[in-house]
Design an enzyme around this catalytic site. Structure first.
Site, PDB file in Angstrom:
ATOM      1  N   ASP A  98       0.971  -1.162   0.015  1.00  0.00           N
ATOM      2  CA  ASP A  98      -0.171   0.018  -0.002  1.00  0.00           C
ATOM      3  C   ASP A  98       0.949   1.190   0.122  1.00  0.00           C
ATOM      4  O   ASP A  98       2.153   1.206   0.199  1.00  0.00           O
ATOM      5  CB  ASP A  98      -0.794  -0.041   1.274  1.00  0.00           C
ATOM      6  CG  ASP A  98      -2.237   0.926   0.904  1.00  0.00           C
ATOM      7  OD1 ASP A  98      -1.945   1.712   0.039  1.00  0.00           O
ATOM      8  OD2 ASP A  98      -3.048   0.866   1.699  1.00  0.00           O
ATOM      9  N   TRP A  99       0.371   2.340  -0.211  1.00  0.00           N
ATOM     10  CA  TRP A  99       1.200   3.700  -0.587  1.00  0.00           C
ATOM     11  C   TRP A  99       1.852   4.139   0.771  1.00  0.00           C
ATOM     12  O   TRP A  99       1.210   4.820   1.772  1.00  0.00           O
ATOM     13  CB  TRP A  99       0.276   4.772  -1.033  1.00  0.00           C
ATOM     14  CG  TRP A  99       0.228   4.604  -2.586  1.00  0.00           C
ATOM     15  CD1 TRP A  99       0.399   5.746  -3.604  1.00  0.00           C
ATOM     16  CD2 TRP A  99       0.025   3.723  -3.269  1.00  0.00           C
ATOM     17  NE1 TRP A  99       0.312   5.342  -4.725  1.00  0.00           N
ATOM     18  CE2 TRP A  99       0.089   4.185  -4.845  1.00  0.00           C
ATOM     19  CE3 TRP A  99      -0.448   2.048  -3.113  1.00  0.00           C
ATOM     20  CZ2 TRP A  99      -0.115   3.157  -5.838  1.00  0.00           C
ATOM     21  CZ3 TRP A  99      -0.415   1.320  -4.313  1.00  0.00           C
ATOM     22  CH2 TRP A  99      -0.275   1.934  -5.837  1.00  0.00           C
TER      23      TRP A  99
END
Ligand code: BGC
Length: 833
Positions: free
Chosen positions: A255-256
């Site tokens: 995920d970011w």
């Protein structure tokens, strides 16, 4: 708290990372990938798993291109449409799709969303979301997924992925795993979801198994920790559960900003870092980039691990057929201007065309409308108030009926609650090009037969609402509750909701209307359950429509239902309780840390989330999971259960792999092969894997983590995509006859729940959804409905045997219209083994 058996909450080491390329159906893709990857130098290989940095390309995630050999991949949100783009469709949210319980519609939604992404040049669609699964009714992101039951999430994820990938777009199953709340969501101090083995398998991991069965191309590891190890560096989750047990063949992206370490994450199975920056947002301190190159040179990341990372990504690209002429991105996530910086985050040239403004909507508005209408749940309908019969005087009340400034929640990523609610907020949203306002659509419909609409939409003007409501034949009152991703907040909603109340004075608006209008219809737009106790039983509240989050076709789909052009057939994808407390202590968000900067969320409720908790504790919900009315009625015959195979307790032994992963020359190349190419002009702030001339690196020895040289035993529950193939064998067929006994055509969602034997000695929920079928019937029509139950669907996770097992002496089955309204019931005994 009572806990089910097997409460160990650990993430034991699981090394080395299983290689991709063990499934027959991926063989050709891996063969092609091996050919391509075999011809790459170390730095060329290292380009593909690294993101170029935040805003360093058109999409929310962009991988480094290998010039002339492999393209930059564009990764874009999200689960309900193309984020940050114009001329797109704003589809109904996942929770609305889940409420349709319509497999075909969910698949078509996936295909239509992917067609739009592809036409914009997106390679990887960052959805569907199946975690948050819905442990917390107030969880900020539950609405991105399909409902608070693993089976429903699993079926919907399978269909969504199949639809998305039918267009050649890579789908992403996210967020792996147990990413249930937004408070403490991110960073080194992120919350730890502490889960036992059985709960992991039966609840949170379940829909990911369906996703891998659907051959999903990518999985996103989540921000949170699991058992105190960050999800993206948790070897047990990635190497053990996902790649070994579920046989996942694609790649795991972070995920970011969820990657918390370099080498440790890579050894633990993460294959791609996004957006490429390190722990700090938009700072270019990549944990991979040149560090990955160094790690390979000094042998802390074995060459064959890098090879596997790249091969998984390249093979997925081939598997989806993206090698045969895939469109390049033609939009920018960062600006709507026609021209601008190509690498937006660099703040400097090159400048070029960044938006071609391609209209990708096709006729998807009609599909979006169909889904939004089918995802609307009729909860109450006294005196058959709905469908409306051409009332002449219609009152419309509540801010949620209107668009403010022409667009719902016109705040960055929709992070507020202003006007009608079409979606929650965060990365899972889109710009809404063509929002259909409920009030405008109601006015237009009424005008077709001369009806007159009066509206009061200021929720604080109770006096005006009351006096208007007195004069109407029918009153439609709109309320809502918003929430979203935790990097944004609105008032006291920090991602997760602080309570389950209607927002913006909603309860008082309903009460004022109902006190003055004998035919009150309440429409709720919401991210999740709302407590309605202040007015739900009021006599004048004749009808309640649970319209979820309808996307752009809000008003049009609502009118279809209100006037009966569409007969409601949605069912609740979660329980609506009478209070937040009724969901149990395990369902409460951790709002304040209980452990300094190491907040801990013990999943002590185990299997008992949502209806499983209400059932065990014998708590009467307001509206149970699976509930929903129709304008017609249905009857169910008794059920017949047929064995399709010997009904035995254990799956077959794990089969050997169908195919062999590619092998490469794993010699570590010289350091000077990793310098930038001669003609290299770096782009400001872009992440590269190159090492400067003069770098000197000494290889190893490196202390690999525990277990690295002695791999753990392979899981008996594994052996193919989605797990041991015999788990997917149908064992039982349940059949019954469904009849439309009412006056109009309509569809019923017949639901099958498995009921445990009383004497198995294993703690089990009172009932668990394990099948459903949506059946459309004309008035008076009957149909024989058949549902098959696979081994997986009648088993529990046996922590001793580390596999699935059917409880002794067998399983019960009930079929009915909701989790609490079963009609047919039966029990099947196991055969002797
Ligand atoms: C979200 C993901 C999303 C990513 C990229 C993260 O904040 O958790 O769901 O795909 O951002 O926008």
């Amino acid at each position: 708290m009572r806990r089910q058996d097997g409460a160990a909450t650990t993430s034991p080491p699981w090394y080395p990372a299983p290689k991709g390329g063990t499934a027959k159906s991926w063989e050709e893709a891996y063969r092609k990938a091996a050919e391509l990857v075999g011809g790459l130098s170390l730095v060329e290989k290292a380009l593909t798993p690294i993101g170029t940095g935040w805003a360093m390309g058109p999409c929310v995630g962009n991988t480094g291109p290998v010039p002339g050999k492999f393209p930059s991949l564009c990764l874009q949100d999200g689960p309900l449409g193309v984020r940050f783009a114009d001329l797109i469709t704003a589809f109904p949210a996942g929770i609305t799709a889940g409420s349709t319980w319509n497999r075909d519609l969910i698949r078509r939604r996936g295909a239509a969303m992917a067609a739009e992404q592809k036409a914009k040049g997106v390679n990887v669609l960052l959805g569907p979301s199946m975690g948050a699964l819905g442990k917390f009714p107030a969880g900020g992101r539950n609405w991105e997924g399909f409902g608070s039951d693993p089976y429903l999430q699993g079926v919907a994820s399978y269909e969504a992925i199949t639809g998305i990938q039918s267009q050649g777009v890579i789908a992403t199953a996210k967020h792996w795993v147990a990413n249930e709340q937004e408070h403490f969501r991110q960073g080194v101090d992120a919350i730890s979801s502490n889960i036992d083995d059985r709960t992991m398998h039966e609840i949170y991991m379940w829909p990911f198994a369906d996703s891998v069965k659907a051959e999903v191309g990518s999985v996103m590891c989540s921000y949170n920790k699991v058992n105190n190890s960050a999800a993206c560096q948790n070897a047990y989750l990635q190497n053990g559960l996902l790649k070994d047990e579920l046989g996942f063949q694609g790649f795991i992206m972070s995920d970011w900003g969820a990657q918390m370490s370099g080498v440790a994450s890579v050894l633990a199975g993460m294959d791609m870092t996004m957006p490429g920056d390190g722990i700090d947002w938009d700072q270019r301190n990549s944990l991979l980039g040149p560090e990955l190159t160094k790690a390979v040179l000094n042998s802390s990341v074995p060459m064959d691990r890098l090879d596997d990372m790249v091969t998984r990504i390249v093979a997925t690209w081939y598997k989806l057929g993206q090698d045969s002429g895939y469109p390049e991105p033609n939009f920018s996530s960062w600006s709507k201007d026609d021209t601008g910086f190509i690498y937006w985050g660099s703040g400097e040239a090159p400048i070029g065309v960044i938006n071609q403004h391609i209209d990708v909507r096709a006729d998807h508005a009609s599909l979006a409308r169909e889904i939004a209408a089918e995802g609307t749940v009729l909860l109450k309908n006294d005196r058959n108030t709905l469908p409306l019969q051409q009332p002449m005087k219609i009152g419309v009340y509540g801010e949620d009926a209107i668009l403010i400034d022409g667009n719902p929640n016109l705040c960055p990523d929709r992070g507020c609650n202003r006007g009608t609610l079409m979606m929650g907020w965060g990365s899972g949203t889109v710009d809404i090009n063509d929002p259909k306002e409920p009030l405008a659509e109601i006015r237009a419909k009424a005008a077709t037969y001369g009806g007159v609409v009066e509206a009061v939409t200021d929720n604080n003007d109770i006096a005006a609402i009351s006096s208007s409501a007195k004069k109407q034949d029918v009153c439609i009152v709109f309320i809502n509750a918003a929430a979203g991703e935790g990097y944004l907040s609105w008032e006291n909603v920090y991602g997760d909701r602080p309570n389950l109340d209607a927002q913006k004075n909603g309860d008082n608006v309903v009460i004022a209307v109902a006190n003055n209008c004998d035919n009150t219809i309440v429409v709720v737009h919401s991210v999740g359950p709302v407590v309605m106790e202040k007015w739900v039983t009021k006599r004048q509240v004749r009808s309640i429509l649970w319209a979820n989050l309808p996307g752009q076709e809000s008003g049009s789909s609502l009118v279809d239902i209100l006037w009966g052009d569409v007969n409601p057939s949605g069912k609740l994808p979660y329980t609506i309780g009478r209070s937040l407390e009724d969901y149990g202590p395990g369902a409460q968000i951790l709002y304040e840390s209980n452990n300094g900067n190491r907040p801990q969320q013990d999943f002590e409720d185990g299997l008992f989330i949502d209806y499983r908790y209400f059932d065990r504790e014998k708590i009467q919900p307001r509206y149970e999971f699976g509930f929903g009315l129709s304008y017609t009625t249905f009857s169910y015959s008794p059920i017949t259960i047929t064995k399709l195979r010997p009904f035995t307790s254990h799956p077959s032994p794990r089969p050997p792999p169908e195919s062999t992963p590619p092998e490469y020359n794993s010699t570590i190349p010289p350091v000077d092969s990793t310098h930038p190419p001669g003609s290299f002009t770096p782009i400001n702030r872009l992440i590269y894997p190159y090492l400067p001339a003069g770098s000197s690196i000494t290889p190893g020895p490196y202390p690999y983590p525990d277990g690295y040289t002695t791999p753990p035993p392979l899981s008996p529950a594994g052996g193919a995509q989605g797990g041991n193939p015999s788990l997917w064998d149908p064992l039982l067929r349940v059949s019954f006859t469904l009849t439309n006994t009412g006056p109009v055509a309509g569809a019923e969602v017949a639901q099958l729940y498995v009921v445990p034997p009383t004497d198995s000695g294993v703690v089990m929920p009172v009932r668990q959804l394990r099948g459903f079928e949506k059946v459309f019937l004309q008035p008076g029509e009957s149909r024989v409905v058949e549902m098959e139950l696979t081994r997986r669907e009648v088993s529990f996770w046996d922590i001793e045997g580390q596999s699935w097992r059917v409880p002794v002496p067998g399983v019960g089955v009930t079929v009915g219209e909701s989790s609490r309204k079963g009609h047919g019931r039966g029990f099947v005994y196991l055969d002797r083994e």
